[in-house]
Scaffold this motif. Structure first.
Motif, PDB file in Angstrom:
ATOM      1  N   VAL A   1       0.834  -1.199   0.000  1.00  0.00           N
ATOM      2  CA  VAL A   1       0.000   0.000   0.000  1.00  0.00           C
ATOM      3  C   VAL A   1       0.871   1.253   0.000  1.00  0.00           C
ATOM      4  N   ASN A   2       1.968   1.244   0.748  1.00  0.00           N
ATOM      5  CA  ASN A   2       2.865   2.403   0.761  1.00  0.00           C
ATOM      6  C   ASN A   2       3.581   2.553  -0.570  1.00  0.00           C
ATOM      7  N   GLN A   3       3.960   1.442  -1.172  1.00  0.00           N
ATOM      8  CA  GLN A   3       4.588   1.500  -2.499  1.00  0.00           C
ATOM      9  C   GLN A   3       3.616   2.085  -3.523  1.00  0.00           C
ATOM     10  N   SER A   4       2.386   1.620  -3.498  1.00  0.00           N
ATOM     11  CA  SER A   4       1.379   2.067  -4.464  1.00  0.00           C
ATOM     12  C   SER A   4       1.042   3.540  -4.288  1.00  0.00           C
ATOM     13  N   TYR A   5       0.815   3.948  -3.061  1.00  0.00           N
ATOM     14  CA  TYR A   5       0.509   5.360  -2.802  1.00  0.00           C
ATOM     15  C   TYR A   5       1.683   6.251  -3.196  1.00  0.00           C
ATOM     16  N   ALA A   6       2.887   5.818  -2.875  1.00  0.00           N
ATOM     17  CA  ALA A   6       4.061   6.621  -3.216  1.00  0.00           C
ATOM     18  C   ALA A   6       4.212   6.747  -4.732  1.00  0.00           C
ATOM     19  N   ALA A   7       4.042   5.645  -5.449  1.00  0.00           N
ATOM     20  CA  ALA A   7       4.168   5.680  -6.910  1.00  0.00           C
ATOM     21  C   ALA A   7       3.106   6.577  -7.532  1.00  0.00           C
ATOM     22  N   ALA A   8       1.880   6.472  -7.069  1.00  0.00           N
ATOM     23  CA  ALA A   8       0.801   7.303  -7.610  1.00  0.00           C
ATOM     24  C   ALA A   8       1.030   8.781  -7.308  1.00  0.00           C
ATOM     25  N   THR A   9       1.491   9.064  -6.108  1.00  0.00           N
ATOM     26  CA  THR A   9       1.738  10.452  -5.722  1.00  0.00           C
ATOM     27  C   THR A   9       2.886  11.046  -6.515  1.00  0.00           C
ATOM     28  N   ILE A  10       3.958  10.287  -6.693  1.00  0.00           N
ATOM     29  CA  ILE A  10       5.092  10.768  -7.491  1.00  0.00           C
ATOM     30  C   ILE A  10       4.626  11.081  -8.909  1.00  0.00           C
ATOM     31  N   GLU A  11       3.863  10.168  -9.486  1.00  0.00           N
ATOM     32  CA  GLU A  11       3.374  10.384 -10.856  1.00  0.00           C
ATOM     33  C   GLU A  11       2.538  11.652 -10.952  1.00  0.00           C
TER      34      GLU A  11
END
Length: 71
Positions: A53-63
């Protein structure tokens, strides 16, 4: 929020960190453009988290932070 994300142990209190990342995602357009590089660098650490979940949120936020319109 920022002290929680700057903590060295990225896997400590994963739900709290996920909530902070989601907050940043939701309010990314209110973040000044000069803070974007620092936030992206900070979120980059969470791509290595053991919690998906942290990986996914971080990737989406960076994008979303990289494609947002400059003011």
């Amino acid at each position: 929020m920022l002290p929680e994300l700057q903590e060295d142990d990225i896997d400590k209190l994963p739900l709290m960190k996920a909530t902070c990342i989601k907050f940043l995602y939701m309010f990314r357009n209110q973040t000044p453009d000069e803070h974007t590089p620092n936030m992206v660098q900070l979120l980059n650490n969470f791509l290595k988290s053991m919690y998906i979940v942290n990986q996914s949120y971080a990737a989406a936020t960076i994008e979303k932070m990289l494609v947002k319109k400059s003011k």
